[in-house]
Design a protein around this motif. Structure first.
Motif, PDB file in Angstrom:
ATOM      1  N   LEU A  68      67.281 -70.695  51.032  1.00 42.15           N
ATOM      2  CA  LEU A  68      66.357 -70.029  51.935  1.00 42.15           C
ATOM      3  C   LEU A  68      65.360 -71.026  52.530  1.00 42.15           C
ATOM      4  CD1 LEU A  68      65.549 -66.813  49.868  1.00 42.15           C
ATOM      5  CD2 LEU A  68      67.209 -67.084  51.717  1.00 42.15           C
ATOM      6  N   ILE A  69      64.889 -70.748  53.751  1.00 45.47           N
ATOM      7  CA  ILE A  69      63.878 -71.570  54.400  1.00 45.47           C
ATOM      8  C   ILE A  69      62.960 -70.652  55.191  1.00 45.47           C
ATOM      9  CG2 ILE A  69      65.392 -71.981  56.401  1.00 45.47           C
ATOM     10  CD1 ILE A  69      64.065 -74.723  56.683  1.00 45.47           C
ATOM     11  N   ASP A  70      61.645 -70.906  55.115  1.00 42.37           N
ATOM     12  CA  ASP A  70      60.699 -70.037  55.807  1.00 42.37           C
ATOM     13  C   ASP A  70      60.414 -70.564  57.219  1.00 42.37           C
ATOM     14  OD1 ASP A  70      59.031 -72.206  55.429  1.00 42.37           O
ATOM     15  OD2 ASP A  70      57.904 -71.291  53.794  1.00 42.37           O
ATOM     16  N   TYR A  71      59.733 -69.745  58.000  1.00 37.37           N
ATOM     17  CA  TYR A  71      59.486 -70.073  59.408  1.00 37.37           C
ATOM     18  C   TYR A  71      58.583 -71.300  59.552  1.00 37.37           C
ATOM     19  CZ  TYR A  71      57.907 -69.565  64.243  1.00 37.37           C
ATOM     20  OH  TYR A  71      57.605 -69.793  65.551  1.00 37.37           O
ATOM     21  N   GLN A  72      57.603 -71.429  58.664  1.00 30.25           N
ATOM     22  CA  GLN A  72      56.700 -72.568  58.730  1.00 30.25           C
ATOM     23  C   GLN A  72      57.475 -73.871  58.551  1.00 30.25           C
ATOM     24  OE1 GLN A  72      53.540 -72.401  59.516  1.00 30.25           O
ATOM     25  NE2 GLN A  72      53.262 -74.607  59.424  1.00 30.25           N
ATOM     26  N   THR A  73      58.437 -73.864  57.606  1.00 31.14           N
ATOM     27  CA  THR A  73      59.250 -75.065  57.389  1.00 31.14           C
ATOM     28  C   THR A  73      60.124 -75.348  58.608  1.00 31.14           C
ATOM     29  OG1 THR A  73      59.288 -74.563  55.019  1.00 31.14           O
ATOM     30  CG2 THR A  73      60.901 -76.153  55.842  1.00 31.14           C
ATOM     31  N   ILE A  74      60.663 -74.286  59.215  1.00 32.12           N
ATOM     32  CA  ILE A  74      61.478 -74.474  60.424  1.00 32.12           C
ATOM     33  C   ILE A  74      60.665 -75.168  61.510  1.00 32.12           C
ATOM     34  CG2 ILE A  74      62.657 -73.253  62.300  1.00 32.12           C
ATOM     35  CD1 ILE A  74      63.499 -71.163  60.277  1.00 32.12           C
ATOM     36  N   LYS A  75      59.409 -74.743  61.706  1.00 31.92           N
ATOM     37  CA  LYS A  75      58.569 -75.368  62.733  1.00 31.92           C
ATOM     38  C   LYS A  75      58.286 -76.834  62.414  1.00 31.92           C
ATOM     39  CE  LYS A  75      55.028 -72.636  63.011  1.00 31.92           C
ATOM     40  NZ  LYS A  75      53.773 -72.039  63.570  1.00 31.92           N
ATOM     41  N   GLN A  76      58.225 -77.155  61.122  1.00 36.53           N
ATOM     42  CA  GLN A  76      57.911 -78.519  60.735  1.00 36.53           C
ATOM     43  C   GLN A  76      59.103 -79.456  60.897  1.00 36.53           C
ATOM     44  OE1 GLN A  76      56.480 -78.195  56.738  1.00 36.53           O
ATOM     45  NE2 GLN A  76      54.512 -77.294  57.331  1.00 36.53           N
ATOM     46  N   VAL A  77      60.283 -78.978  60.545  1.00 37.28           N
ATOM     47  CA  VAL A  77      61.447 -79.870  60.535  1.00 37.28           C
ATOM     48  C   VAL A  77      62.273 -79.797  61.810  1.00 37.28           C
ATOM     49  CG1 VAL A  77      61.582 -79.696  58.038  1.00 37.28           C
ATOM     50  CG2 VAL A  77      62.946 -78.145  59.431  1.00 37.28           C
ATOM     51  N   SER A  78      62.115 -78.735  62.604  1.00 44.92           N
ATOM     52  CA  SER A  78      62.938 -78.590  63.807  1.00 44.92           C
ATOM     53  C   SER A  78      62.288 -79.322  64.977  1.00 44.92           C
ATOM     54  CB  SER A  78      63.114 -77.116  64.166  1.00 44.92           C
ATOM     55  OG  SER A  78      63.764 -76.427  63.126  1.00 44.92           O
ATOM     56  N   PRO A  79      63.051 -80.063  65.745  1.00 42.52           N
ATOM     57  CA  PRO A  79      62.483 -80.721  66.937  1.00 42.52           C
ATOM     58  C   PRO A  79      62.122 -79.687  67.989  1.00 42.52           C
ATOM     59  CG  PRO A  79      64.874 -80.965  66.905  1.00 42.52           C
ATOM     60  CD  PRO A  79      64.490 -80.330  65.593  1.00 42.52           C
ATOM     61  N   LYS A  80      61.038 -79.948  68.697  1.00 38.01           N
ATOM     62  CA  LYS A  80      60.630 -79.033  69.760  1.00 38.01           C
ATOM     63  C   LYS A  80      61.531 -79.243  70.976  1.00 38.01           C
ATOM     64  CE  LYS A  80      55.800 -78.733  68.373  1.00 38.01           C
ATOM     65  NZ  LYS A  80      54.396 -78.909  68.792  1.00 38.01           N
ATOM     66  N   PRO A  81      62.161 -78.202  71.458  1.00 40.19           N
ATOM     67  CA  PRO A  81      63.064 -78.365  72.607  1.00 40.19           C
ATOM     68  C   PRO A  81      62.296 -78.630  73.896  1.00 40.19           C
ATOM     69  CG  PRO A  81      62.817 -76.046  72.060  1.00 40.19           C
ATOM     70  CD  PRO A  81      62.091 -76.816  70.987  1.00 40.19           C
ATOM     71  N   ASP A  82      62.930 -79.331  74.800  1.00 38.19           N
ATOM     72  CA  ASP A  82      62.351 -79.590  76.116  1.00 38.19           C
ATOM     73  C   ASP A  82      62.606 -78.379  76.998  1.00 38.19           C
ATOM     74  OD1 ASP A  82      61.338 -80.554  78.436  1.00 38.19           O
ATOM     75  OD2 ASP A  82      62.968 -81.976  78.823  1.00 38.19           O
ATOM     76  N   LEU A  83      61.559 -77.599  77.233  1.00 44.59           N
ATOM     77  CA  LEU A  83      61.695 -76.371  78.017  1.00 44.59           C
ATOM     78  C   LEU A  83      61.289 -76.545  79.473  1.00 44.59           C
ATOM     79  CD1 LEU A  83      60.241 -73.810  75.438  1.00 44.59           C
ATOM     80  CD2 LEU A  83      62.631 -74.422  75.833  1.00 44.59           C
ATOM     81  N   THR A  84      61.073 -77.798  79.905  1.00 48.02           N
ATOM     82  CA  THR A  84      60.631 -78.008  81.284  1.00 48.02           C
ATOM     83  C   THR A  84      61.620 -77.516  82.325  1.00 48.02           C
ATOM     84  OG1 THR A  84      61.489 -80.279  81.137  1.00 48.02           O
ATOM     85  CG2 THR A  84      59.138 -79.954  80.703  1.00 48.02           C
ATOM     86  N   PRO A  85      62.957 -77.537  82.073  1.00 48.82           N
ATOM     87  CA  PRO A  85      63.858 -77.008  83.112  1.00 48.82           C
ATOM     88  C   PRO A  85      63.832 -75.494  83.223  1.00 48.82           C
ATOM     89  CG  PRO A  85      64.997 -78.526  81.623  1.00 48.82           C
ATOM     90  CD  PRO A  85      63.713 -78.138  80.977  1.00 48.82           C
ATOM     91  N   TYR A  86      63.138 -74.821  82.281  1.00 50.75           N
ATOM     92  CA  TYR A  86      63.177 -73.369  82.267  1.00 50.75           C
ATOM     93  C   TYR A  86      61.813 -72.798  82.629  1.00 50.75           C
ATOM     94  CZ  TYR A  86      67.304 -74.576  79.583  1.00 50.75           C
ATOM     95  OH  TYR A  86      68.477 -75.129  79.180  1.00 50.75           O
ATOM     96  N   VAL A  87      61.822 -71.613  83.188  1.00 50.82           N
ATOM     97  CA  VAL A  87      60.601 -70.904  83.531  1.00 50.82           C
ATOM     98  C   VAL A  87      60.563 -69.615  82.717  1.00 50.82           C
ATOM     99  CG1 VAL A  87      59.276 -69.829  85.373  1.00 50.82           C
ATOM    100  CG2 VAL A  87      60.691 -71.830  85.863  1.00 50.82           C
TER     101      VAL A  87
END
Length: 316
Positions: free
Chosen positions: A117-136
């Motif tokens: 199991l993994i919690d949401y806080q850990t997901i935010k820490q270990v997951s790279p932030k996606p580049d959302l600039t092409p999206y609106v």
């Protein structure tokens, strides 16, 4: 006679003062037979579609099967998991303790190399932030109108959008709108023209305005020049009247008149000469024939006003 006291199944429990009859035994046997038939019905091993007896699932079996299932889940072996589920016995009861055993293997916290199991806080820490600039985001850049999605599009240089640009400040408050209609540009803000449209002036409008202003300035300057000239002439007259040039003012002719009406008889020899300052103003023909004796010239004195007096014009 039936007993007053009965068992849980309804069988007779006679005491010494009670005397059973044959019918009492018949009824007791019937109760026992019905109960046996009902209980024998569930003595076979239970299946998915048939009721029956089952045994307790042992902890050793749980340990082995949970390790096997954990390995399958970790490797994402979906087909093997399905087969594993099919091999589970229907005649074994899974106790709460056994269930906890299973869950302890599958629901433990995940590590870097193990499934869990993994919690949401850990997901935010270990997951790279996606580049959302092409999206609106839909809430910020899209709107639905007549089942057609309209949005702002840009290629980095050019921008395509609808013709009304509504603008909001950082707090989300409406501050104004910009609009083009193919010929002119307009804007509206809350504190101007009652929040209605205002036309924007560009460099072409400013040039036309400047040309009009320059023409007006030229007319104003011309009018000022004429006013200055009239003032200067008035000052000259004033100076002639009250300044050092009083002699010139005295000799300045301000008024002219014809006065002193008189007549001259054309038939009289005494009237043949000139009269200083008089001019002919008319002729009296007494008989309507050729001018001659008895006819008269009408004359008046040509006078001008000088130094407070009327003076007859003189011969040059």
């Amino acid at each position: 006679m039936p007993a007053q006291k009965k068992t849980s199944l309804g069988l007779n429990q006679w005491i010494g003062s009670e005397y059973p009859k044959r019918i009492d035994f018949v009824e007791d046997n019937k109760i026992i037979d019905d109960e046996l038939i009902k209980r024998v019905k569930y003595t076979d091993v239970a299946t998915e579609t048939k009721e029956g007896i089952a045994r307790i699932h042992s902890l050793d079996t749980v340990e082995n099967q949970s390790n096997e299932l954990q390995n399958m889940v970790a490797k994402n072996l979906q087909s093997q998991i399905s087969d594993f589920i099919k091999t589970l016995n229907n005649d074994e009861i899974l106790t709460a303790k056994s269930l906890v055993k299973y869950l302890s293997k599958l629901l433990k916290p995940a590590t870097e190399n193990t499934f869990g199991l993994i919690d949401y806080q850990t997901i935010k820490q270990v997951s790279p932030k996606p580049d959302l600039t092409p999206y609106v985001p839909f809430s910020k850049g899209y709107r639905v109108k007549d089942n057609t999605t309209e949005f702002v599009r840009s290629n980095g240089v050019d921008l395509w959008s609808a013709r009304h640009h509504y603008m909001f400040d950082e707090a989300g408050n409406y501050v104004g709108c910009y609009h083009l209609n193919g010929g002119r540009a307009y804007y509206k803000v809350l504190n101007r023209n009652g929040g209605n449209w205002n036309e924007i002036m560009d460099n072409h409008d400013m040039a036309a305005r400047d040309n009009r202003m320059n023409a007006i300035d030229g007319n104003v300057n011309a009018a000022r020049g004429r006013a200055d000239d009239a003032w200067n002439r008035t000052q000259d007259l004033y100076n002639l009247r009250n300044g050092d040039n009083n002699d010139k003012w005295v000799n300045y002719i301000r008024e002219i008149r014809l006065a002193g009406y008189a007549v001259r008889d054309l038939g009289s020899a005494n009237n043949a000469g000139e009269i200083n300052g008089y001019v002919v103003t008319g002729l009296i023909n007494h008989d309507g024939h050729d001018v001659g004796g008895g006819d008269y010239l009408q004359i008046r004195a040509l006078q001008f006003y000088r130094n407070g007096n009327w003076v007859n014009a003189y011969f040059a």
